[in-house]
Design a protein around this motif. Structure first.
Motif, PDB file in Angstrom:
ATOM      1  N   SER A   8       0.830  -1.202   0.000  1.00 46.37           N
ATOM      2  CA  SER A   8       0.000   0.000   0.000  1.00 46.37           C
ATOM      3  C   SER A   8       0.864   1.252   0.000  1.00 46.37           C
ATOM      4  N   LEU A   9       0.332   2.312  -0.571  1.00 47.28           N
ATOM      5  CA  LEU A   9       0.988   3.601  -0.500  1.00 47.28           C
ATOM      6  C   LEU A   9       0.623   4.243   0.828  1.00 47.28           C
ATOM      7  N   TYR A  10       1.592   4.806   1.488  1.00 47.33           N
ATOM      8  CA  TYR A  10       1.303   5.438   2.777  1.00 47.33           C
ATOM      9  C   TYR A  10       0.970   6.906   2.603  1.00 47.33           C
ATOM     10  N   ASN A  11       1.893   7.642   1.951  1.00 46.12           N
ATOM     11  CA  ASN A  11       1.657   9.074   1.747  1.00 46.12           C
ATOM     12  C   ASN A  11       1.253   9.777   3.034  1.00 46.12           C
ATOM     13  N   SER A  12       1.874   9.404   4.124  1.00 46.56           N
ATOM     14  CA  SER A  12       1.552  10.048   5.386  1.00 46.56           C
ATOM     15  C   SER A  12       2.765  10.047   6.284  1.00 46.56           C
ATOM     16  N   ILE A  13       3.006  11.164   6.921  1.00 47.87           N
ATOM     17  CA  ILE A  13       4.094  11.252   7.884  1.00 47.87           C
ATOM     18  C   ILE A  13       3.594  10.709   9.210  1.00 47.87           C
ATOM     19  N   GLU A  14       4.294   9.721   9.746  1.00 45.35           N
ATOM     20  CA  GLU A  14       3.914   9.131  11.026  1.00 45.35           C
ATOM     21  C   GLU A  14       4.946   9.510  12.085  1.00 45.35           C
ATOM     22  N   THR A  15       4.518   9.560  13.318  1.00 41.93           N
ATOM     23  CA  THR A  15       5.441   9.802  14.424  1.00 41.93           C
ATOM     24  C   THR A  15       5.064   8.901  15.596  1.00 41.93           C
ATOM     25  N   PHE A  16       6.052   8.531  16.385  1.00 43.12           N
ATOM     26  CA  PHE A  16       5.763   7.878  17.671  1.00 43.12           C
ATOM     27  C   PHE A  16       6.942   8.121  18.596  1.00 43.12           C
ATOM     28  N   SER A  17       6.705   7.984  19.885  1.00 43.04           N
ATOM     29  CA  SER A  17       7.760   8.225  20.874  1.00 43.04           C
ATOM     30  C   SER A  17       8.007   6.966  21.697  1.00 43.04           C
ATOM     31  N   TYR A  18       9.194   6.884  22.248  1.00 45.17           N
ATOM     32  CA  TYR A  18       9.577   5.774  23.117  1.00 45.17           C
ATOM     33  C   TYR A  18      10.289   6.350  24.339  1.00 45.17           C
ATOM     34  N   HIS A  19       9.846   5.948  25.531  1.00 49.49           N
ATOM     35  CA  HIS A  19      10.457   6.431  26.773  1.00 49.49           C
ATOM     36  C   HIS A  19      11.445   5.386  27.297  1.00 49.49           C
ATOM     37  N   PHE A  20      12.689   5.799  27.438  1.00 46.36           N
ATOM     38  CA  PHE A  20      13.723   4.890  27.938  1.00 46.36           C
ATOM     39  C   PHE A  20      13.466   4.554  29.409  1.00 46.36           C
ATOM     40  N   THR A  21      13.764   3.306  29.779  1.00 51.06           N
ATOM     41  CA  THR A  21      13.609   2.879  31.176  1.00 51.06           C
ATOM     42  C   THR A  21      14.953   2.735  31.885  1.00 51.06           C
ATOM     43  N   TYR A  22      16.025   2.516  31.104  1.00 47.38           N
ATOM     44  CA  TYR A  22      17.356   2.347  31.680  1.00 47.38           C
ATOM     45  C   TYR A  22      18.381   3.006  30.750  1.00 47.38           C
ATOM     46  N   PRO A  23      19.610   3.186  31.246  1.00 48.66           N
ATOM     47  CA  PRO A  23      20.691   3.611  30.344  1.00 48.66           C
ATOM     48  C   PRO A  23      20.951   2.533  29.287  1.00 48.66           C
ATOM     49  N   VAL A  24      21.462   2.953  28.130  1.00 57.53           N
ATOM     50  CA  VAL A  24      21.718   2.016  27.039  1.00 57.53           C
ATOM     51  C   VAL A  24      23.214   1.902  26.791  1.00 57.53           C
ATOM     52  N   ASP A  25      23.591   0.845  26.085  1.00 54.96           N
ATOM     53  CA  ASP A  25      24.984   0.668  25.681  1.00 54.96           C
ATOM     54  C   ASP A  25      25.288   1.681  24.574  1.00 54.96           C
ATOM     55  N   PRO A  26      26.312   2.519  24.753  1.00 59.45           N
ATOM     56  CA  PRO A  26      26.557   3.591  23.773  1.00 59.45           C
ATOM     57  C   PRO A  26      26.866   3.090  22.367  1.00 59.45           C
ATOM     58  N   GLU A  27      27.684   2.028  22.253  1.00 61.04           N
ATOM     59  CA  GLU A  27      28.042   1.526  20.921  1.00 61.04           C
ATOM     60  C   GLU A  27      26.834   0.901  20.235  1.00 61.04           C
ATOM     61  N   LYS A  28      26.051   0.115  20.984  1.00 58.09           N
ATOM     62  CA  LYS A  28      24.870  -0.507  20.390  1.00 58.09           C
ATOM     63  C   LYS A  28      23.846   0.548  19.966  1.00 58.09           C
ATOM     64  N   PHE A  29      23.727   1.588  20.772  1.00 58.40           N
ATOM     65  CA  PHE A  29      22.738   2.618  20.442  1.00 58.40           C
ATOM     66  C   PHE A  29      23.163   3.395  19.200  1.00 58.40           C
ATOM     67  N   GLU A  30      24.436   3.702  19.087  1.00 57.19           N
ATOM     68  CA  GLU A  30      24.899   4.411  17.889  1.00 57.19           C
ATOM     69  C   GLU A  30      24.707   3.532  16.651  1.00 57.19           C
ATOM     70  N   ASP A  31      24.999   2.231  16.775  1.00 58.62           N
ATOM     71  CA  ASP A  31      24.763   1.307  15.657  1.00 58.62           C
ATOM     72  C   ASP A  31      23.274   1.259  15.305  1.00 58.62           C
ATOM     73  N   PHE A  32      22.433   1.268  16.335  1.00 57.69           N
ATOM     74  CA  PHE A  32      20.984   1.263  16.110  1.00 57.69           C
ATOM     75  C   PHE A  32      20.559   2.466  15.270  1.00 57.69           C
ATOM     76  N   LEU A  33      21.095   3.629  15.590  1.00 57.28           N
ATOM     77  CA  LEU A  33      20.742   4.837  14.840  1.00 57.28           C
ATOM     78  C   LEU A  33      21.216   4.739  13.394  1.00 57.28           C
ATOM     79  N   TRP A  34      22.436   4.273  13.192  1.00 57.56           N
ATOM     80  CA  TRP A  34      22.955   4.137  11.827  1.00 57.56           C
ATOM     81  C   TRP A  34      22.166   3.121  11.021  1.00 57.56           C
ATOM     82  N   ASP A  35      21.630   2.107  11.696  1.00 59.88           N
ATOM     83  CA  ASP A  35      20.937   1.014  10.992  1.00 59.88           C
ATOM     84  C   ASP A  35      19.440   1.258  10.806  1.00 59.88           C
ATOM     85  N   LEU A  36      18.936   2.402  11.231  1.00 56.82           N
ATOM     86  CA  LEU A  36      17.509   2.671  11.042  1.00 56.82           C
ATOM     87  C   LEU A  36      17.160   2.619   9.554  1.00 56.82           C
ATOM     88  N   PRO A  37      16.005   2.059   9.197  1.00 55.59           N
ATOM     89  CA  PRO A  37      15.642   1.952   7.777  1.00 55.59           C
ATOM     90  C   PRO A  37      15.419   3.316   7.133  1.00 55.59           C
TER      91      PRO A  37
END
Length: 340
Positions: free
Chosen positions: A248-277
């Motif tokens: 399906s065509l989306y043609n819509s800007i979507e947003t959502f938020s996520y609230h962190f519960t704990y500190p994250v691993d810095p290297e894994k988090f940076e990799d996560f950002l780089w790997d976002l689709p």
């Protein structure tokens, strides 16, 4: 209670301010507090003067576009509005050259995200000029992209100034709007006249698509065939020459938020950002890294990742994502793997 935000977009001279005036006159008869944010590129306020006398606060953001050069000013203005007025509705009229993707980006500051709800993007199209503006032979490619995005990402379209074009030309413009955005309702108008209650009840395109899919899954393919009716999505696909198996065509800007519960691993988090689709256009927020005391502010945009310490501990630890056709569950799973 969060404030409902309506974005009025459309190219220069399409009739946004006229529509806004009519909307304010309508809302003045209703209960509730309304605040208007007007953005103009120049140092002088022209259209804002026309909005005085409606009884609602008008905040003017001048000499820059909220989608780029004065994003910080928009954030500060919204913080002030939400803390001092606590409005029911916030109406934002953008500059004529604003791209809706960037405007939504400017609105979704992590500190404000939970206090506002984007009700819809309403785009006003000048029927008499759209074909020229949309032509790469007539306009710069950057302008064509902006004009198309103003249509593509709208949740509701006003095909305005319809009295200035011949009926056959109007139908050609309408067909192009459907091609760019097959989901948004189109209201053919003169001087922005339409049922304003319908405008205020606008529904995000992404929500419509999700609802259609849920209905299709509930009915199942065999039930659908026995009923003998096509869903709205199938009708759109048929009109565009697409098969039922195509996405399906989306043609819509979507947003959502996520609230962190704990500190994250810095290297894994940076990799996560780089790997976002690729369909994640923006990601931003505040996070704590394991073994680090300071809060970290992060930004992801256009294949760029920026991480820097943030001394103010006021903001919540939260991530905001903006894109199209987002797989929210997978993004959250990948993000939560950064806790390990």
């Amino acid at each position: 209670m969060s404030a409902g935000v309506y974005i009025l977009t459309g190219y220069l001279g399409s009739g946004k301010t006229t529509l806004l005036q009519k909307l304010l006159a309508y809302l003045r008869k209703q209960d509730g507090q309304v605040v208007v944010l007007m953005n103009e590129m120049g140092e002088e306020d022209i259209d804002g003067e026309q909005l005085q006398g409606y009884g609602f606060p008008v905040k003017k953001l001048l000499d820059g576009c909220i989608c780029c050069s004065i994003q910080g000013e928009l954030t500060e203005g919204l913080q002030e509005i939400l803390s001092t007025i606590n409005p029911d509705h916030i109406l934002i009229e953008t500059t004529g050259v604003a791209d809706p993707v960037d405007v939504v980006d400017a609105l979704t500051h992590p500190e404000l995200y939970d206090r506002m709800e984007l009700k819809g993007i309403v785009s006003v199209v000048d029927a008499s000029r759209f074909r020229d503006l949309n032509s790469r032979f007539q306009s710069k490619s950057s302008l064509v992209k902006t004009v198309r995005n103003q249509v593509k990402y709208a949740d509701l379209l006003l095909l305005n100034k319809s009295d200035l074009v011949a009926p056959d030309a109007l139908e050609k413009v309408k067909a192009k709007l459907v091609e760019l955005n097959p989901y948004a309702p189109i209201h053919v108008t003169i001087q922005g006249d339409m049922d304003l209650d319908q405008l205020l009840q606008v529904k995000r395109i992404a929500e419509k698509v999700a609802s259609e899919r849920a209905d299709d899954r509930t009915r199942g393919p065999f039930v659908q065939k026995s009923i003998g009716k096509m869903s709205a999505i199938e009708k759109v696909k048929q009109s565009l020459g697409l098969s039922a198996s195509e996405p399906s065509l989306y043609n819509s800007i979507e947003t959502f938020s996520y609230h962190f519960t704990y500190p994250v691993d810095p290297e894994k988090f940076e990799d996560f950002l780089w790997d976002l689709p690729k369909n994640v256009y923006r990601a931003k927020g505040y996070v704590l890294f394991k073994g680090r005391a300071e809060l970290i502010s992060f930004q992801h945009t256009d294949n760029q990742v920026h991480l820097f310490p943030f001394e103010n501990f006021g903001p919540k630890m939260v991530a905001v994502f903006i894109g199209e056709g987002l797989d929210k569950e997978k993004i959250i799973r990948d993000l939560e793997a950064c806790y390990e």
